[in-house]
Write an enzyme that holds these catalytic residues in place. Structure first.
Site, PDB file in Angstrom:
ATOM      1  N   SER A   1      33.208  26.177 -20.219  1.00 25.12           N
ATOM      2  CA  SER A   1      33.443  26.716 -18.865  1.00 25.12           C
ATOM      3  C   SER A   1      33.160  28.223 -18.846  1.00 25.12           C
ATOM      4  O   SER A   1      31.990  28.591 -18.855  1.00 25.12           O
ATOM      5  CB  SER A   1      34.785  26.338 -18.252  1.00 25.12           C
ATOM      6  OG  SER A   1      34.769  24.954 -17.857  1.00 25.12           O
TER       7      SER A   1
ATOM      8  N   HIS B   1      37.635  41.852 -16.174  1.00 22.58           N
ATOM      9  CA  HIS B   1      37.449  42.980 -15.257  1.00 22.58           C
ATOM     10  C   HIS B   1      38.348  44.109 -15.724  1.00 22.58           C
ATOM     11  O   HIS B   1      39.533  43.881 -15.988  1.00 22.58           O
ATOM     12  CB  HIS B   1      37.815  42.586 -13.825  1.00 22.58           C
ATOM     13  CG  HIS B   1      37.124  41.339 -13.346  1.00 22.58           C
ATOM     14  ND1 HIS B   1      35.776  41.303 -13.076  1.00 22.58           N
ATOM     15  CD2 HIS B   1      37.578  40.087 -13.123  1.00 22.58           C
ATOM     16  CE1 HIS B   1      35.440  40.074 -12.690  1.00 22.58           C
ATOM     17  NE2 HIS B   1      36.512  39.315 -12.711  1.00 22.58           N
TER      18      HIS B   1
ATOM     19  N   CYS C   1      37.090  23.551 -20.253  1.00 22.16           N
ATOM     20  CA  CYS C   1      37.272  22.134 -19.957  1.00 22.16           C
ATOM     21  C   CYS C   1      37.611  21.426 -21.262  1.00 22.16           C
ATOM     22  O   CYS C   1      37.340  21.919 -22.362  1.00 22.16           O
ATOM     23  CB  CYS C   1      36.023  21.539 -19.324  1.00 22.16           C
ATOM     24  SG  CYS C   1      34.598  21.528 -20.406  1.00 22.16           S
TER      25      CYS C   1
END
Lengths: 138, 138
Positions: free
Chosen positions: A66, A71, A86
């Site tokens: 995935s 950030h 996943c």
């Protein structure tokens, strides 16, 4: 395991020390993330990182499992991290935790908000903190 | 507003109709995502998409406001979407909802799981469904 089941770790890290290592630079942070991803045993299939001016980096690593997203707001000593894996062929939660743990080790936050969300399964099944989620049908 | 505040939409879409439009192809899905992102008024600063074989796409769009991430499992009619926007200079929640809404319009799921998580602020402040989250201090 079914296709839709996965583990999503959400972190918000406060009081990070950006002076300690080169976390202000997109290329350095990218290298750190890619290395931590490989070490955790996750498979990289792409990535994108962006340097903001005068400071701050945003980046994602696409995984076969995935994604990782990060950030940074150096001016606030603040970082958010998402590690979503996943569990299609195997339970990758321990790899997600290893990646999350490696990254938090670099940023050394003074305080952490953390949540683990199980994606694509019963929202009351095994969520840390018993997180309920909204279920809507169309 | 402070640097750390943001809105994160998590969607899991079941019973998507992948035959309706070209959602199986990474380049087509990328174009769809970039177009929907621009239309929602969000600023693109990078992206990465990957085509799995025999099927499935994973992709992210880096935003000035944070990121969009999408993963598809056509064999299961399943899609997960994350739209995360920071609210640094303004409240971008409506733009996040617009992007989420545009994408769900393409995939037309028969059923949707949806959660809105407020990142970087009190975890009991305004979460839909009253989602609690774990708070740890180092």
């Amino acid at each position: 395991m079914v296709a839709g089941q996965g583990t999503h770790l959400l972190g918000e890290w406060y009081g990070c020390d950006f002076s300690a290592i080169a976390l202000n630079d997109a290329e350095s942070l990218r290298a750190t993330c890619l290395d931590a991803t490989r070490t955790a045993g996750l498979e990289i299939v792409g990535d994108a990182f962006h340097q903001f001016q005068p400071q701050g980096v945003t980046g994602t690593v696409l995984l076969a499992e995935s994604h990782l997203a990060i950030h940074t707001w150096p001016e606030a000593g603040f970082v958010t991290v998402d590690v979503y894996v996943c569990n299609y062929l195997e339970d990758n939660t321990h790899k997600a935790m290893a990646l999350y743990g490696a990254l938090i080790g670099h940023f050394q936050p003074a305080q952490e908000n953390f949540a683990k969300v199980l994606r694509g399964r019963s929202h009351t099944d095994g969520l840390r903190g018993g997180v309920p989620r909204l279920l809507r049908s169309n």
